[in-house]
Design a protein around this motif. Structure first.
Motif, PDB file in Angstrom:
ATOM      1  N   ASN A  71      18.633  -1.505  -6.058  1.00  0.00           N
ATOM      2  CA  ASN A  71      17.344  -1.823  -6.674  1.00  0.00           C
ATOM      3  C   ASN A  71      16.248  -1.998  -5.627  1.00  0.00           C
ATOM      4  N   ALA A  72      16.589  -2.697  -4.539  1.00  0.00           N
ATOM      5  CA  ALA A  72      15.594  -2.909  -3.484  1.00  0.00           C
ATOM      6  C   ALA A  72      15.187  -1.578  -2.852  1.00  0.00           C
ATOM      7  N   THR A  73      16.164  -0.715  -2.593  1.00  0.00           N
ATOM      8  CA  THR A  73      15.863   0.593  -1.987  1.00  0.00           C
ATOM      9  C   THR A  73      14.988   1.435  -2.909  1.00  0.00           C
ATOM     10  N   GLU A  74      15.302   1.402  -4.197  1.00  0.00           N
ATOM     11  CA  GLU A  74      14.528   2.196  -5.162  1.00  0.00           C
ATOM     12  C   GLU A  74      13.073   1.732  -5.229  1.00  0.00           C
ATOM     13  N   LYS A  75      12.855   0.424  -5.265  1.00  0.00           N
ATOM     14  CA  LYS A  75      11.491  -0.099  -5.361  1.00  0.00           C
ATOM     15  C   LYS A  75      10.704   0.139  -4.075  1.00  0.00           C
ATOM     16  N   LEU A  76      11.381   0.053  -2.930  1.00  0.00           N
ATOM     17  CA  LEU A  76      10.692   0.271  -1.660  1.00  0.00           C
ATOM     18  C   LEU A  76      10.284   1.726  -1.477  1.00  0.00           C
ATOM     19  N   SER A  77      10.945   2.629  -2.182  1.00  0.00           N
ATOM     20  CA  SER A  77      10.650   4.057  -2.050  1.00  0.00           C
ATOM     21  C   SER A  77       9.488   4.502  -2.931  1.00  0.00           C
ATOM     22  N   LEU A  78       8.911   3.586  -3.693  1.00  0.00           N
ATOM     23  CA  LEU A  78       7.831   3.937  -4.612  1.00  0.00           C
ATOM     24  C   LEU A  78       6.470   3.774  -3.943  1.00  0.00           C
ATOM     25  N   SER A  79       5.574   4.685  -4.251  1.00  0.00           N
ATOM     26  CA  SER A  79       4.188   4.571  -3.784  1.00  0.00           C
ATOM     27  C   SER A  79       3.441   3.576  -4.673  1.00  0.00           C
ATOM     28  N   PRO A  80       2.280   3.076  -4.232  1.00  0.00           N
ATOM     29  CA  PRO A  80       1.523   2.138  -5.078  1.00  0.00           C
ATOM     30  C   PRO A  80       1.211   2.689  -6.463  1.00  0.00           C
ATOM     31  N   GLU A 145     -19.091   8.823   5.434  1.00  0.00           N
ATOM     32  CA  GLU A 145     -17.949   9.602   4.957  1.00  0.00           C
ATOM     33  C   GLU A 145     -16.689   8.741   4.880  1.00  0.00           C
ATOM     34  N   LEU A 146     -16.478   7.912   5.886  1.00  0.00           N
ATOM     35  CA  LEU A 146     -15.316   7.020   5.866  1.00  0.00           C
ATOM     36  C   LEU A 146     -15.397   6.044   4.698  1.00  0.00           C
ATOM     37  N   LEU A 147     -16.579   5.523   4.461  1.00  0.00           N
ATOM     38  CA  LEU A 147     -16.760   4.587   3.350  1.00  0.00           C
ATOM     39  C   LEU A 147     -16.539   5.280   2.013  1.00  0.00           C
ATOM     40  N   ALA A 148     -17.089   6.483   1.859  1.00  0.00           N
ATOM     41  CA  ALA A 148     -16.958   7.206   0.593  1.00  0.00           C
ATOM     42  C   ALA A 148     -15.510   7.584   0.294  1.00  0.00           C
ATOM     43  N   ASN A 149     -14.740   7.802   1.355  1.00  0.00           N
ATOM     44  CA  ASN A 149     -13.340   8.221   1.187  1.00  0.00           C
ATOM     45  C   ASN A 149     -12.360   7.118   1.600  1.00  0.00           C
ATOM     46  N   SER A 150     -12.810   5.892   1.613  1.00  0.00           N
ATOM     47  CA  SER A 150     -11.973   4.778   2.071  1.00  0.00           C
ATOM     48  C   SER A 150     -10.704   4.644   1.235  1.00  0.00           C
ATOM     49  N   TRP A 151     -10.833   4.795  -0.078  1.00  0.00           N
ATOM     50  CA  TRP A 151      -9.657   4.676  -0.956  1.00  0.00           C
ATOM     51  C   TRP A 151      -8.654   5.801  -0.666  1.00  0.00           C
ATOM     52  N   THR A 152      -9.157   7.019  -0.542  1.00  0.00           N
ATOM     53  CA  THR A 152      -8.283   8.168  -0.287  1.00  0.00           C
ATOM     54  C   THR A 152      -7.571   8.030   1.049  1.00  0.00           C
ATOM     55  N   ILE A 153      -8.287   7.583   2.072  1.00  0.00           N
ATOM     56  CA  ILE A 153      -7.683   7.428   3.398  1.00  0.00           C
ATOM     57  C   ILE A 153      -6.601   6.357   3.362  1.00  0.00           C
ATOM     58  N   THR A 154      -6.894   5.249   2.695  1.00  0.00           N
ATOM     59  CA  THR A 154      -5.919   4.153   2.610  1.00  0.00           C
ATOM     60  C   THR A 154      -4.659   4.592   1.885  1.00  0.00           C
ATOM     61  N   MET A 155      -4.812   5.297   0.761  1.00  0.00           N
ATOM     62  CA  MET A 155      -3.645   5.779   0.018  1.00  0.00           C
ATOM     63  C   MET A 155      -2.868   6.816   0.824  1.00  0.00           C
ATOM     64  N   ALA A 156      -3.570   7.609   1.625  1.00  0.00           N
ATOM     65  CA  ALA A 156      -2.879   8.587   2.468  1.00  0.00           C
ATOM     66  C   ALA A 156      -1.985   7.900   3.495  1.00  0.00           C
ATOM     67  N   LEU A 157      -2.464   6.781   4.035  1.00  0.00           N
ATOM     68  CA  LEU A 157      -1.641   6.022   4.980  1.00  0.00           C
ATOM     69  C   LEU A 157      -0.377   5.496   4.296  1.00  0.00           C
ATOM     70  N   PHE A 158      -0.541   5.027   3.061  1.00  0.00           N
ATOM     71  CA  PHE A 158       0.624   4.546   2.319  1.00  0.00           C
ATOM     72  C   PHE A 158       1.573   5.697   1.969  1.00  0.00           C
ATOM     73  N   ASP A 159       1.027   6.870   1.683  1.00  0.00           N
ATOM     74  CA  ASP A 159       1.874   8.028   1.386  1.00  0.00           C
ATOM     75  C   ASP A 159       2.730   8.402   2.595  1.00  0.00           C
ATOM     76  N   VAL A 160       2.144   8.287   3.781  1.00  0.00           N
ATOM     77  CA  VAL A 160       2.921   8.546   5.007  1.00  0.00           C
ATOM     78  C   VAL A 160       4.071   7.543   5.106  1.00  0.00           C
ATOM     79  N   GLY A 161       3.763   6.274   4.836  1.00  0.00           N
ATOM     80  CA  GLY A 161       4.811   5.249   4.870  1.00  0.00           C
ATOM     81  C   GLY A 161       5.893   5.499   3.843  1.00  0.00           C
ATOM     82  N   VAL A 162       5.497   5.932   2.632  1.00  0.00           N
ATOM     83  CA  VAL A 162       6.475   6.228   1.581  1.00  0.00           C
ATOM     84  C   VAL A 162       7.378   7.381   2.009  1.00  0.00           C
ATOM     85  N   GLY A 163       6.797   8.388   2.679  1.00  0.00           N
ATOM     86  CA  GLY A 163       7.611   9.498   3.161  1.00  0.00           C
ATOM     87  C   GLY A 163       8.661   9.048   4.166  1.00  0.00           C
TER      88      GLY A 163
END
Length: 319
Positions: A71-80, A145-163
């Motif tokens: 269960n812990a492994t499955e939940k840790l493998s999920l993206s936000p 540009e960084l401010l306008a895409n702040s959400w996308t950049i942050t989620m991309a960092l999390f996607d790398v972690g999920v991978g």
């Protein structure tokens, strides 16, 4: 009458063997059932019952440990977004409707402060160069540009972690049934008292595992809550990247996000190490030495998972 007794003797020989054939009383009545020791039969019955009880408890313990790890492994493998789509949408909306307007104000102040500093350094525009203006415009463009895409950049960092977490979760975290079978075989020939004590230890240990499973779930859920909270304010730190004096806020935020993203990897690693240690203990076969050691491993597991966030942040922030 003699002929009848011989026929009875023949029938007894066919069904019960030669040893039963002579079991006739002087009157010719067949003693079809041997003498049974009630105490020995009761002991055998209790012994069989304890074998089944210990075996069932060990199998349930193996299942509980495997479920905890799985269960812990499955939940840790999920993206936000995969963990809870409703909360993800709520957090994204908060970032866009609440945080971005505030971040725009902060960015305006930061860029204006940067421009004023540049003008003062150039002797009140006497020595102002076109290159300096272009540099400031380029810096302002990048910040916007960084401010306008702040959400996308942050989620991309999390996607790398999920991978990374998904790759690490390929390592089996299940407690194999073969390891538990070795433990069951080790007490198969023990007396009833030993088996009863082993069953009591199994039952108590199952309660401990259930408590630890709850604590592990709390740490996993708390990590995701941290991710949602940090993500909700993603726009504000990015607004500070336009000035050298405030850039540390944004840089620190990005490092923290990286730490949260890779915390899942460290938690998977901790769970994998725990799985290996537990399987090695089960393979040792001594049921009375297994439980104290696994209890120590469970305590270390809880502490390590609790510290994993700080470990990840220390690695990425360099503290």
């Amino acid at each position: 009458m003699q002929h009848t007794i011989k026929e009875t003797d023949l029938v007894l020989s066919l069904f019960f063997g030669k040893e039963r054939r002579g079991m006739l009383n002087p009157h010719g009545a067949a003693m079809l059932f041997p003498t049974i020791d009630p105490i020995a039969s009761f002991k055998d019955m209790v012994n069989d019952a304890m074998d089944q009880a210990v075996q069932g408890s060990l199998m349930e313990l193996q299942s509980d440990l495997s479920t905890l790890l799985g269960n812990a492994t499955e939940k840790l493998s999920l993206s936000p977004s995969s963990y809870n789509g409703t909360i993800f949408g709520l957090v994204e909306n908060v970032n866009k409707t609440v945080m971005i307007p505030i971040a725009v104000i902060i960015m305006t102040y930061v860029l204006a402060y940067e421009l004023i500093q540049m003008l003062i350094e150039k002797n009140n525009m006497v020595e102002l160069e076109v290159g300096s203006i272009l540099k400031w415009l380029f810096k302002a463009f990048i910040t916007i540009e960084l401010l306008a895409n702040s959400w996308t950049i942050t989620m991309a960092l999390f996607d790398v972690g999920v991978g990374v977490v998904t790759s690490a979760s390929g390592v089996s975290n299940n407690i194999s049934m073969q390891s538990v079978t070795l433990t069951m075989d080790s007490i198969a020939g023990a007396n009833i008292g030993t088996k009863l004590l082993a069953w009591i230890e199994c039952w108590l240990f199952k309660m401990v595992v259930k408590i630890v499973a709850i604590m592990v779930s709390v740490y996993v859920i708390f990590r995701m809550m941290e991710i949602y909270i940090y993500s909700s304010a993603a726009a504000i730190p990015y607004a500070t990247l336009g000035n050298g004096e405030t850039r540390g806020i944004g840089a620190g935020y990005i490092k923290t996000i990286c730490g949260l993203a890779f915390q899942g990897f460290f938690m998977i690693l901790i769970l994998s190490i725990f799985s290996v240690l537990v399987q090695q203990e089960f393979q040792s076969g001594d049921v009375f030495k297994i439980f104290p050691k696994i209890a120590v491993y469970l305590i270390v597991l809880v502490i390590s998972l609790k510290k994993s966030g700080q470990i990840a942040k220390d690695i990425f922030t360099g503290t």
